[in-house]
Design a protein around this motif. Structure first.
Motif, PDB file in Angstrom:
ATOM      1  N   ALA A   1      -8.132 -19.212  -2.537  1.00 23.45           N
ATOM      2  CA  ALA A   1      -8.053 -20.307  -1.575  1.00 23.45           C
ATOM      3  C   ALA A   1      -6.906 -21.259  -1.909  1.00 23.45           C
ATOM      4  N   GLN A   2      -6.723 -21.538  -3.199  1.00 23.47           N
ATOM      5  CA  GLN A   2      -5.630 -22.434  -3.599  1.00 23.47           C
ATOM      6  C   GLN A   2      -4.276 -21.803  -3.292  1.00 23.47           C
ATOM      7  N   VAL A   3      -4.108 -20.533  -3.630  1.00 20.19           N
ATOM      8  CA  VAL A   3      -2.837 -19.852  -3.388  1.00 20.19           C
ATOM      9  C   VAL A   3      -2.595 -19.702  -1.886  1.00 20.19           C
ATOM     10  N   GLY A   4      -3.620 -19.306  -1.142  1.00 21.37           N
ATOM     11  CA  GLY A   4      -3.462 -19.138   0.297  1.00 21.37           C
ATOM     12  C   GLY A   4      -3.101 -20.439   0.986  1.00 21.37           C
ATOM     13  N   ARG A   5      -3.765 -21.512   0.599  1.00 27.46           N
ATOM     14  CA  ARG A   5      -3.456 -22.805   1.224  1.00 27.46           C
ATOM     15  C   ARG A   5      -2.022 -23.234   0.918  1.00 27.46           C
ATOM     16  N   ARG A   6      -1.606 -23.079  -0.329  1.00 26.58           N
ATOM     17  CA  ARG A   6      -0.240 -23.492  -0.685  1.00 26.58           C
ATOM     18  C   ARG A   6       0.806 -22.672   0.075  1.00 26.58           C
ATOM     19  N   LEU A   7       0.580 -21.394   0.226  1.00 35.62           N
ATOM     20  CA  LEU A   7       1.535 -20.580   0.978  1.00 35.62           C
ATOM     21  C   LEU A   7       1.559 -21.007   2.442  1.00 35.62           C
ATOM     22  N   ALA A   8       0.387 -21.277   3.014  1.00 37.05           N
ATOM     23  CA  ALA A   8       0.339 -21.740   4.406  1.00 37.05           C
ATOM     24  C   ALA A   8       1.086 -23.058   4.571  1.00 37.05           C
ATOM     25  N   GLU A   9       0.907 -23.965   3.614  1.00 39.26           N
ATOM     26  CA  GLU A   9       1.606 -25.251   3.685  1.00 39.26           C
ATOM     27  C   GLU A   9       3.118 -25.061   3.572  1.00 39.26           C
ATOM     28  N   LEU A  10       3.537 -24.175   2.672  1.00 40.98           N
ATOM     29  CA  LEU A  10       4.963 -23.901   2.524  1.00 40.98           C
ATOM     30  C   LEU A  10       5.554 -23.356   3.819  1.00 40.98           C
ATOM     31  N   LEU A  11       4.884 -22.382   4.395  1.00 38.95           N
ATOM     32  CA  LEU A  11       5.408 -21.755   5.609  1.00 38.95           C
ATOM     33  C   LEU A  11       5.383 -22.726   6.789  1.00 38.95           C
ATOM     34  N   ALA A  12       4.306 -23.502   6.898  1.00 41.16           N
ATOM     35  CA  ALA A  12       4.220 -24.469   7.993  1.00 41.16           C
ATOM     36  C   ALA A  12       5.334 -25.507   7.893  1.00 41.16           C
ATOM     37  N   ASP A  13       5.700 -25.875   6.674  1.00 43.34           N
ATOM     38  CA  ASP A  13       6.769 -26.850   6.469  1.00 43.34           C
ATOM     39  C   ASP A  13       8.131 -26.225   6.698  1.00 43.34           C
ATOM     40  N   PHE A  14       8.338 -25.053   6.121  1.00 49.95           N
ATOM     41  CA  PHE A  14       9.640 -24.400   6.228  1.00 49.95           C
ATOM     42  C   PHE A  14       9.969 -23.994   7.666  1.00 49.95           C
ATOM     43  N   TYR A  15       8.945 -23.573   8.399  1.00 47.87           N
ATOM     44  CA  TYR A  15       9.167 -23.035   9.742  1.00 47.87           C
ATOM     45  C   TYR A  15       8.562 -23.955  10.802  1.00 47.87           C
ATOM     46  N   GLU A  16       8.744 -25.236  10.587  1.00 49.04           N
ATOM     47  CA  GLU A  16       8.167 -26.217  11.512  1.00 49.04           C
ATOM     48  C   GLU A  16       8.629 -25.967  12.942  1.00 49.04           C
ATOM     49  N   ASP A  17       9.883 -25.594  13.107  1.00 51.03           N
ATOM     50  CA  ASP A  17      10.400 -25.344  14.458  1.00 51.03           C
ATOM     51  C   ASP A  17       9.700 -24.178  15.125  1.00 51.03           C
ATOM     52  N   GLU A  18       9.267 -23.201  14.320  1.00 53.50           N
ATOM     53  CA  GLU A  18       8.581 -22.035  14.879  1.00 53.50           C
ATOM     54  C   GLU A  18       7.229 -22.421  15.468  1.00 53.50           C
ATOM     55  N   PHE A  19       6.628 -23.474  14.930  1.00 51.68           N
ATOM     56  CA  PHE A  19       5.291 -23.874  15.345  1.00 51.68           C
ATOM     57  C   PHE A  19       5.297 -25.152  16.191  1.00 51.68           C
ATOM     58  N   GLU A  20       6.443 -25.486  16.766  1.00 48.75           N
ATOM     59  CA  GLU A  20       6.532 -26.761  17.465  1.00 48.75           C
ATOM     60  C   GLU A  20       5.827 -26.745  18.818  1.00 48.75           C
ATOM     61  N   ASN A  21       5.546 -25.559  19.360  1.00 51.16           N
ATOM     62  CA  ASN A  21       4.855 -25.482  20.645  1.00 51.16           C
ATOM     63  C   ASN A  21       3.361 -25.659  20.425  1.00 51.16           C
ATOM     64  N   ILE A  22       2.951 -26.905  20.368  1.00 50.50           N
ATOM     65  CA  ILE A  22       1.549 -27.203  20.104  1.00 50.50           C
ATOM     66  C   ILE A  22       0.801 -27.359  21.413  1.00 50.50           C
ATOM     67  N   GLU A  23      -0.488 -27.257  21.328  1.00 51.02           N
ATOM     68  CA  GLU A  23      -1.329 -27.286  22.514  1.00 51.02           C
ATOM     69  C   GLU A  23      -2.550 -28.154  22.218  1.00 51.02           C
ATOM     70  N   LYS A  24      -2.844 -29.066  23.115  1.00 46.29           N
ATOM     71  CA  LYS A  24      -4.025 -29.911  22.941  1.00 46.29           C
ATOM     72  C   LYS A  24      -5.096 -29.428  23.903  1.00 46.29           C
ATOM     73  N   HIS A  25      -6.240 -29.038  23.337  1.00 47.21           N
ATOM     74  CA  HIS A  25      -7.293 -28.477  24.168  1.00 47.21           C
ATOM     75  C   HIS A  25      -8.202 -29.565  24.717  1.00 47.21           C
ATOM     76  N   PRO A  26      -8.519 -29.513  26.000  1.00 44.61           N
ATOM     77  CA  PRO A  26      -9.332 -30.555  26.601  1.00 44.61           C
ATOM     78  C   PRO A  26     -10.743 -30.623  26.036  1.00 44.61           C
ATOM     79  N   SER A  27     -11.223 -29.543  25.446  1.00 43.81           N
ATOM     80  CA  SER A  27     -12.602 -29.552  24.942  1.00 43.81           C
ATOM     81  C   SER A  27     -12.780 -30.501  23.772  1.00 43.81           C
ATOM     82  N   SER A  28     -11.718 -30.690  22.986  1.00 44.38           N
ATOM     83  CA  SER A  28     -11.884 -31.504  21.782  1.00 44.38           C
ATOM     84  C   SER A  28     -10.739 -32.452  21.514  1.00 44.38           C
ATOM     85  N   GLY A  29      -9.636 -32.271  22.208  1.00 47.42           N
ATOM     86  CA  GLY A  29      -8.462 -33.076  21.901  1.00 47.42           C
ATOM     87  C   GLY A  29      -7.772 -32.651  20.629  1.00 47.42           C
ATOM     88  N   VAL A  30      -8.176 -31.517  20.061  1.00 46.23           N
ATOM     89  CA  VAL A  30      -7.595 -31.049  18.813  1.00 46.23           C
ATOM     90  C   VAL A  30      -6.210 -30.456  19.074  1.00 46.23           C
TER      91      VAL A  30
END
Length: 549
Positions: free
Chosen positions: A85-114
């Motif tokens: 879990a520690q290794v997986g989370r750190r890798l996810a954080e690294l990738l999310a930070d490094f490839y922020e532009d890849e994930f910029e198309n965010i979506e807000k769902h009306p069911s929760s506002g998440v």
């Protein structure tokens, strides 16, 4: 994931009984009014639910490689899962930070506002924590035993086992969602059995406890999807020519939950990015900590392998540097290692001849020579481990630096990432994890060190033989006790007594499944004590129920 199938939705949000099937059209018409008093995001709540579950706590007494409770401080399934879990989370954080532009198309769902992105570290961490939650006592040998037992009691013959002789040329394009719609038309011998990953999915969706009126731990769709390392059933596995190692992710009884988890994911067998990260973190973590465990205990001669690698390094030209290509000298290395009957050569021969790893003797020798030059490999590693403070510090530093290396955690610029990065989108249109084949090869070599020197050890094999006998006989004892018409006067404990009383008397597959649930939800201590009680070897105390939930 579309707005019709938001990632943060839970099975309890639906007006459907997923144990009886899943209807996506009914979900797409439903909006959910969420309780907003909880300050946590839905995916953070998933993580906390796993951490507080009985099923997760049980892993402290479940074997990783060596038997839980050995005198040495080996990793068990709990400490393994925490590190994954520690290794997986750190890798996810690294990738999310490094490839922020890849994930910029965010979506807000009306069911929760998440607000959702295509990669969420909380989802990855939860999937890592839960990835082994259904694995039975004593490891993979017991998985195979329970698979045989469940299929035998379900009236299945051995000819259907693994379905390896079925003449198929891959899956039918008309199978339906996730390539699994044909399962209902197949013989039952292709659908039943036991598999650790499928049992983990069953544990979180059906067997775990969270609150009244809700089945299982009630995790979000995104987390359930991330747990799916093998997103297909046994039936679908039989209908493909892909190399799946006979692994699968759910039983027919959880098909509705599986379809719920995969809704909004394009048809196909591809696992989502979070599941890919979990899978890689799992491989990397146990490759490193198993070498660490068994070098410390003296079962794995890591020191001798490094000394021999040093001798091989001395055969290279004096001007050989880190930028030079070692492949130009592999014939020399192999000849020298073979001439001096080195252990490192024997291990390489094993990799080449007896495993499915795409690596030659030369690859193994080159890896150890390059590992010998790794910055944190120092002279203290050339002698057996004695447990001095200096050795402890150096071994921890070595493990940390190896994990950092295999995550490329020290790179600050995404353009500098070469080995662990986002790849092209898969056929479903989802981003993928792209790990350099050489890194995967090295991790496989490290994993095989444990198999070659430890898992093949006659002492461990002897322990496993005894464990197989205990669990095999325990299954038969519990199965005999589990007759639905007499369960009220049997040795079966709650909640399994209630579950059995709700099954038909002639439903042998359901009876076998519940017995497998009982065993896979035991710690190793509980399994041995229950066997001793029911076999008459040691009756124990009347006040000790053994499996108090």
């Amino acid at each position: 994931m579309t707005a019709d199938f938001p990632r943060d939705r839970r099975p309890s949000d639906l007006d459907q009984d997923l144990s009886s099937g899943y209807d996506p059209e009914k979900e797409s018409e439903k909006s959910v009014d969420r309780d907003t008093e909880d300050q946590r995001r839905p995916f953070e709540r998933d993580r906390d639910r796993i951490l507080y579950s009985r099923e997760f706590r049980r892993l402290k007494d479940v074997t990783q490689v060596a038997r839980a409770g050995e005198s040495y401080l080996y990793h068990d399934r709990l400490t393994h899962s925490l590190k994954v879990a520690q290794v997986g989370r750190r890798l996810a954080e690294l990738l999310a930070d490094f490839y922020e532009d890849e994930f910029e198309n965010i979506e807000k769902h009306p069911s929760s506002g998440v607000v959702e992105t295509a990669l969420d570290p909380d989802i990855v961490e939860t999937a890592c924590l839960a990835h082994d939650i259904g694995h039975p006592p004593f490891g993979h040998e017991i998985e195979e035993l329970l698979d045989d037992k469940v299929r035998e009691k379900s009236g299945e013959d051995e000819e259907g086992d693994n379905c390896e002789d079925t003449d198929h040329n891959g899956r039918d394009e008309e199978e339906g969602t996730n390539g699994d719609r044909a399962s209902g038309e197949q013989d039952e011998s292709e659908t039943q059995g036991f598999e650790g990953n499928a049992q983990s999915f069953r544990a979180v969706t059906r067997l775990g406890s969270h609150r009244s009126g809700v089945e299982g731990i009630d995790l979000t769709r995104a987390t359930l999807n991330a747990i799916q390392k093998y997103p297909w059933s046994r039936a679908a596995d039989a209908n493909t020519d892909e190399d799946t190692d006979d692994k699968w992710g759910y039983y027919p009884s959880e098909e509705g939950y599986f379809e719920f988890a995969r809704a909004g994911t394009a048809d196909g067998r591809n696992k989502v990015l979070e599941a890919e990260i979990m899978d890689y973190a799992d491989d990397l973590t146990y490759a490193i900590h198993d070498v660490e465990d068994f070098y410390r205990s003296g079962l794995l001669p890591f020191d001798q392998l490094l000394r021999e690698a040093g001798e091989l390094r001395n055969q290279l030209p004096d001007d050989f540097g880190e930028d030079d290509d070692i492949e130009q000298h592999t014939d020399l290395l192999r000849s020298y290692a073979e001439s001096y009957d080195m252990k490192i050569h024997d291990f390489g021969q094993y990799i080449d001849d007896d495993t499915d790893i795409d690596a030659s003797i030369e690859d193994v020798l080159s890896f150890f020579v390059e590992l010998r030059d790794f910055a944190t490999v120092v002279e203290e590693f050339y002698t057996p481990y004695e447990g001095t403070q200096s050795e402890r510090n150096l071994l921890n530093e070595f493990s940390s630096s190896m994990i950092s290396w295999y995550l490329e955690a020290t790179e600050d610029d995404p353009d500098d990432r070469e080995y662990v990065e986002l790849g092209e989108h898969d056929s479903d249109g989802n981003p993928t994890l792209d790990v350099d084949p050489e890194l995967r090869q090295e991790i496989e070599i490290l994993k095989q060190l444990t198999f070659y020197y430890v898992i093949s050890n006659p002492t461990l094999r002897g322990q496993q033989r005894g464990q197989i006998q205990v669990i095999g006989e325990l299954f038969e004892l519990l199965y005999d006790e589990a007759a639905p018409n007499s369960v009220d006067t049997s040795a079966i404990l709650e909640p399994y007594r209630e579950r059995l009383s709700n099954t038909d008397e002639d439903d042998d597959p359901a009876r076998a499944r519940i017995v497998a649930d009982m065993i896979s939800n035991m710690t190793e201590t509980q399994a041995v004590e229950m066997y001793e009680r029911m076999s008459g070897a040691r009756p124990g105390s009347l006040q000790d129920t053994i499996m108090r939930q």
